[in-house]
Design a protein around this motif. Sequence first.
Motif, PDB file in Angstrom:
ATOM      1  N   GLU A  39      16.639  75.609  29.822  1.00 10.54           N
ATOM      2  CA  GLU A  39      18.097  75.558  29.768  1.00 10.54           C
ATOM      3  C   GLU A  39      18.582  74.731  28.585  1.00 10.54           C
ATOM      4  N   SER A  43      21.109  76.387  25.807  1.00  6.58           N
ATOM      5  CA  SER A  43      22.523  76.025  25.860  1.00  6.58           C
ATOM      6  C   SER A  43      22.897  74.994  24.797  1.00  6.58           C
ATOM      7  N   GLN A  44      23.790  75.382  23.922  1.00  9.24           N
ATOM      8  CA  GLN A  44      24.298  74.445  22.922  1.00  9.24           C
ATOM      9  C   GLN A  44      25.091  73.315  23.583  1.00  9.24           C
ATOM     10  N   MET A  45      25.819  73.632  24.632  1.00  5.00           N
ATOM     11  CA  MET A  45      26.615  72.614  25.317  1.00  5.00           C
ATOM     12  C   MET A  45      25.710  71.567  25.972  1.00  5.00           C
ATOM     13  N   HIS A  46      24.589  71.986  26.548  1.00  5.85           N
ATOM     14  CA  HIS A  46      23.657  71.018  27.142  1.00  5.85           C
ATOM     15  C   HIS A  46      23.083  70.089  26.075  1.00  5.85           C
ATOM     16  N   ARG A  47      22.742  70.661  24.913  1.00  5.13           N
ATOM     17  CA  ARG A  47      22.203  69.832  23.829  1.00  5.13           C
ATOM     18  C   ARG A  47      23.265  68.854  23.321  1.00  5.13           C
ATOM     19  N   LEU A  48      24.492  69.315  23.178  1.00  7.29           N
ATOM     20  CA  LEU A  48      25.575  68.453  22.725  1.00  7.29           C
ATOM     21  C   LEU A  48      25.816  67.320  23.720  1.00  7.29           C
ATOM     22  N   THR A  49      25.859  67.654  24.988  1.00  8.66           N
ATOM     23  CA  THR A  49      26.082  66.644  26.028  1.00  8.66           C
ATOM     24  C   THR A  49      24.924  65.641  26.078  1.00  8.66           C
ATOM     25  N   LEU A  91      22.413  65.649  18.125  1.00  8.89           N
ATOM     26  CA  LEU A  91      23.713  66.024  17.576  1.00  8.89           C
ATOM     27  C   LEU A  91      23.613  66.620  16.177  1.00  8.89           C
TER      28      LEU A  91
END
Length: 132
Positions: A39, A43-49, A91
């Motif tokens: 996951e 998921s770019q959002m998971h990496r960003l978070t 990031l």
Amino acid sequence: MFDTLSTTDLFLRIFGLYCLATGLGAVVQPDYFERLMRELQASQMHRLTAGFMAFLVGVTILSVHRYDVGWTGVLVAVIGWMALIKGLVFLSFPKGLVWAASRIETRSSLLRFAGLAVMVIGAGLFWLGYNG
């Protein structure tokens, strides 16, 4: 009844409990951590978070912690720098992170072994938080 708690002791206890819980999870449910890695790659959002949280933890530790209080203080500072660098990598280089993560073997036996190693580290950090 109440002991004086330094920020070094506090951070060691927190890191210790975190490592104990994460390591236990990897030992008991390695398939969960395999899915988590997939996951995170997808998921770019998971990496960003994840990057933001690691960056925030690192900056917080380095901002409030005095690391001139002995070798345990230096250890906490090193953990803070590692968190900060991890956050910056998440990031700044998300594609490189996905590439590196895709090469990591995520077999259940390997995750269980890593979980045991993390639990040992966590127990040591937690112990240092009370006896360091």
